[in-house]
Design an enzyme around this catalytic site. Structure first.
Site, short mmCIF file in Angstrom:
data_model
loop_
_atom_site.label_atom_id
_atom_site.label_comp_id
_atom_site.label_asym_id
_atom_site.label_seq_id
_atom_site.Cartn_x
_atom_site.Cartn_y
_atom_site.Cartn_z
N PRO A 93 -51.26 110.13 64.20
CG PRO A 93 -53.46 109.46 64.43
CD PRO A 93 -52.09 109.19 64.95
CD GLU A 94 -47.60 114.83 61.57
OE1 GLU A 94 -47.54 116.00 61.16
OE2 GLU A 94 -46.75 113.97 61.25
CE LYS B 286 -49.02 116.08 66.75
NZ LYS B 286 -47.78 115.30 66.93
NE ARG C 94 -39.77 111.73 65.52
CZ ARG C 94 -40.71 112.60 65.88
NH1 ARG C 94 -41.97 112.42 65.53
NH2 ARG C 94 -40.39 113.68 66.59
#
Length: 312
Positions: free
Chosen positions: A2-3, A61, A293
């Site tokens: 989650p960001e 976050k 990534r």
């Protein structure tokens, strides 16, 4: 992972349901989910039972709930319940009669309040996240500790090193630009560095860079002030739009406190769109390796910089 928009959606939902309520009971079903609480299960429960939740606060976050004990209306010097969502952690508000979720790890019972759900449940399939009680300390910059309904002068100890995010009213562009210019790295690396600016992860970095028409490897030490202002404004626009859509959910692991998924993935312009036409110019979006990534960009709208950053 989650960001910022996803964590903020959870924060807003929790604040609505738990602020001002007292913890009446705690049940730890899987001790692995409180492994970050070094003193163990009994101490974790003892710190929570009888405490009142003052607010739900976020820095980047990081998410925490300042607590006060009976007869006190302040959390300083005090404690907070810290929530780390990890890859699959969920904080759900449920009525007691709702069957337990398959991966329920911690149950927190709350005092009755106008028909609101009586339990806060921590559910975590992969057990990368967790809950723990932490100390609150004065903020290094002397301002509010983070985003919450009531500005508080303290911050969770684990979040003290985290920079403010673009949606924070106390975010300083000048401070951000100073930190960026002092680094010799690529722009996206700087955006992902939580000590420079917080809350931005891989998805929203790609979206902000697409909106700002900037390549992810643009050297930060040569970044013009106007370009830096453009990418910060783009990040704000993207994250506000994501907030309005409830965040980004690619699977059932990220949900809000009601168990609903966000739908911002329907409005992504670059992330995950490799081989699809850019909605601005028609060129095909490309996917490139980045820090183990991927980065997504439009090769026409976001051309490679003439001078490559030392670290991409």
């Amino acid at each position: 992972m989650p960001e910022l928009p996803e964590v903020e959606v959870v924060r807003r939902g929790l604040a609505r349901w738990v602020r001002g309520r007292t913890v009446t009971g705690v049940e730890v079903l899987d001790p692995r989910s409180i492994r970050r609480h070094a003193l163990g299960t009994e101490d974790f429960i003892g710190n929570l039972e009888g405490a009142t939740v003052l607010d739900v606060v976020r820095r980047g976050k990081f998410l925490w709930m300042p607590l006060s004990m009976a007869g006190s209306d302040t959390a300083l010097p005090g404690t907070a319940l810290m929530a780390h969502l990890g890859m699959s952690g969920q904080l759900l508000m449920q009525d007691p009669q709702v069957p337990d979720e398959k991966h329920l790890k911690v149950r927190i019972r709350l005092s009755a309040s106008d028909g609101m759900p009586g339990q806060l449940r921590f559910v975590d399939q992969r057990i990368f996240g967790g809950l723990f009680v932490t100390s609150l300390i004065p903020t290094p910059d002397g301002g509010p500790g983070g985003l919450g309904e009531t500005p508080l002068p303290e911050i969770a100890e684990e979040a003290a090193h985290i920079a403010r995010d673009p949606l924070d009213p106390n975010f300083s562009f000048d401070e951000f630009y100073r930190k960026v210019k002092a680094r010799r790295t690529g722009l996206k690396r700087a955006l992902l560095d939580q000590s420079v600016i917080s809350g931005i992860g891989n998805i929203y970095a790609d979206e902000a860079l697409w909106k700002a028409r900037l390549h992810y490897a643009r050297p930060t030490d040569k970044l013009r002030r106007g370009d830096a202002e453009r990418v910060i404004e783009a990040a704000r626009d993207v994250m506000n739009a994501a907030l309005a859509a409830g965040g980004t959910s690619f699977d059932s692991l990220y949900v809000n406190v009601n168990g609903d998924s966000g739908y911002f993935d329907r409005f992504l312009h670059s992330y995950g769109r490799a081989g699809q036409p850019c909605e601005r110019c028609g060129a095909l979006i490309v996917r490139e390796p980045f820090m183990n990534r991927s980065s997504y960009r439009c090769p026409k709208c976001q051309p490679k910089p003439r001078t490559k950053s030392p670290r991409g």
